[in-house]
Structures are given as C-alpha cells and as structure tokens.
Scaffold this motif. Structure first.
Motif, mmCIF file in Angstrom:
data_model
loop_
_atom_site.group_PDB
_atom_site.id
_atom_site.type_symbol
_atom_site.label_atom_id
_atom_site.label_comp_id
_atom_site.label_asym_id
_atom_site.label_seq_id
_atom_site.Cartn_x
_atom_site.Cartn_y
_atom_site.Cartn_z
ATOM 1 N N MET A 64 0.945 -1.055 0.018
ATOM 2 C CA MET A 64 -0.083 -0.064 0.028
ATOM 3 C C MET A 64 0.828 1.189 -0.026
ATOM 4 N N PHE A 65 0.498 2.189 -0.950
ATOM 5 C CA PHE A 65 1.213 3.421 -0.813
ATOM 6 C C PHE A 65 0.507 4.802 -0.062
ATOM 7 N N PHE A 66 1.422 5.528 0.444
ATOM 8 C CA PHE A 66 0.720 6.614 1.110
ATOM 9 C C PHE A 66 1.586 8.000 0.387
ATOM 10 N N LEU A 67 0.625 8.954 0.113
ATOM 11 C CA LEU A 67 1.431 10.102 -0.500
ATOM 12 C C LEU A 67 1.092 11.279 0.543
ATOM 13 N N SER A 68 1.679 12.205 0.778
ATOM 14 C CA SER A 68 1.475 13.419 1.436
ATOM 15 C C SER A 68 1.992 14.617 0.811
ATOM 16 N N ARG A 69 1.163 15.674 1.360
ATOM 17 C CA ARG A 69 1.544 16.926 1.004
ATOM 18 C C ARG A 69 1.289 18.051 2.055
ATOM 19 N N GLU A 70 2.150 18.924 2.020
ATOM 20 C CA GLU A 70 1.881 19.915 3.038
ATOM 21 C C GLU A 70 1.219 21.175 2.679
ATOM 22 N N PHE A 71 0.373 21.852 3.347
ATOM 23 C CA PHE A 71 -0.431 22.977 2.933
ATOM 24 C C PHE A 71 -0.144 24.038 4.171
ATOM 25 N N SER A 72 -0.453 25.127 4.087
ATOM 26 C CA SER A 72 -0.683 26.055 5.214
ATOM 27 C C SER A 72 -1.829 27.231 4.753
ATOM 28 N N PHE A 73 -2.604 27.772 5.801
ATOM 29 C CA PHE A 73 -3.539 28.804 5.479
ATOM 30 C C PHE A 73 -3.396 29.574 7.052
ATOM 31 N N ASP A 74 -3.941 30.901 6.791
ATOM 32 C CA ASP A 74 -4.280 31.487 8.090
ATOM 33 C C ASP A 74 -5.644 31.609 8.309
ATOM 34 N N ALA A 75 -6.149 31.853 9.504
ATOM 35 C CA ALA A 75 -7.481 31.989 9.784
ATOM 36 C C ALA A 75 -7.543 32.474 11.162
ATOM 37 N N ALA A 76 -8.684 33.126 11.468
ATOM 38 C CA ALA A 76 -8.797 33.713 12.857
ATOM 39 C C ALA A 76 -10.297 32.866 13.380
ATOM 40 N N HIS A 77 -10.508 32.719 14.947
ATOM 41 C CA HIS A 77 -11.625 32.029 15.256
ATOM 42 C C HIS A 77 -11.544 32.456 16.780
ATOM 43 N N ARG A 78 -12.703 32.112 17.500
ATOM 44 C CA ARG A 78 -12.764 31.957 18.875
ATOM 45 C C ARG A 78 -13.478 30.870 19.295
ATOM 46 N N VAL A 79 -13.223 30.196 20.370
ATOM 47 C CA VAL A 79 -13.756 29.107 20.802
ATOM 48 C C VAL A 79 -14.728 29.450 21.668
ATOM 49 N N ILE A 80 -15.862 28.780 21.360
ATOM 50 C CA ILE A 80 -17.184 28.762 21.973
ATOM 51 C C ILE A 80 -17.357 28.049 23.367
ATOM 52 N N ASP A 81 -18.051 28.707 24.291
ATOM 53 C CA ASP A 81 -18.124 27.926 25.603
ATOM 54 C C ASP A 81 -16.759 27.215 26.062
ATOM 55 N N TYR A 82 -15.771 28.260 26.074
ATOM 56 C CA TYR A 82 -14.452 28.133 26.657
ATOM 57 C C TYR A 82 -14.048 29.136 27.396
ATOM 58 N N ASN A 83 -13.501 28.983 28.729
ATOM 59 C CA ASN A 83 -13.311 29.941 29.658
ATOM 60 C C ASN A 83 -11.530 30.176 29.643
ATOM 61 N N GLY A 84 -10.995 30.912 28.929
ATOM 62 C CA GLY A 84 -9.555 31.105 28.703
ATOM 63 C C GLY A 84 -9.222 32.037 27.660
ATOM 64 N N LYS A 85 -7.923 32.315 27.118
ATOM 65 C CA LYS A 85 -7.728 33.226 26.406
ATOM 66 C C LYS A 85 -8.100 32.966 25.020
#
Length: 117
Positions: A1-22
C-alpha cells in the motif's frame, strides 16, 4: 500500500465557544495541514499525480478556510472540528481518483496539532 503526503498552510481567525480562557477571544493562527492519501499503484507508476493532490486540496479546503473567520464556517471551530471537516471533505473528493484519505494532521500554530485517520 502506498501513502502520499503533501503539506499546506493557511491563515485564519476564530474564537472558541463555551471556553473559559484566552482562546475564547478573537485570535488568529497560521495553520499547517498535512494531507496523506492512500491508494493502489496505477499503470502509469503513480498512485496520484502530486499536482492533482495539490489542486484538490486547494479547491476543496484552502479556498474555503484561508483568511477566513472560522466561526462563520463552523459553529465551534476547534482544531478537532476543522480537521474532521477537512477529512470528510477530502475523502469524498478523492474517491473520484480511486484514493482515500489516510490521515489529516492539522497544526494550530507551531506546537499544537490534531490528527485524524
């Protein structure tokens, strides 16, 4: 069996809901994504051309997430939820090429990551 991988990147913003912290406050990350697919070796000597792997991930994932506010895309955009969506989206897309997604690794910044198989 063969496995092929590739790397990517992206930038995004968010906020975690129902979370107490920064992370409950609006903040951003550079996400690094490693997509690994698996499949059989075809007559042309390849499982899948790397350019197709790149194209599919760009069209199905990166254009939807790069420079986005992830809360507009996901109800609660934790790294786990985003990774799960990427896995399902790409696994469906690669069926056309007789391949499956083996693993998604999504890094939130440099030190935190989630993997899903």
């Amino acid at each position: 069996m063969f496995f092929l991988s590739r790397e990517f990147s992206f930038d995004a913003a968010h906020r975690v809901i129902d979370y107490n912290g920064k992370c409950e406050k609006l903040h951003g990350h550079t996400y690094h994504l490693i997509v690994t697919i698996t499949g059989d070796l075809k007559e042309d000597g390849m499982v899948l051309d790397f350019s197709i792997l790149k194209k599919v991930v760009q069209e199905k994932v990166i254009v939807f997430l790069d420079h986005k506010y992830l809360n507009d895309v996901f109800e609660n955009p934790t790294t786990e939820i985003v990774a799960q969506w990427i896995f399902k989206t790409l696994d469906n897309a690669f069926k056309e090429y007789n391949c499956k997604v083996y693993e998604i690794i999504l890094f939130e910044g440099d030190n935190n990551r989630v993997s899903i198989r």
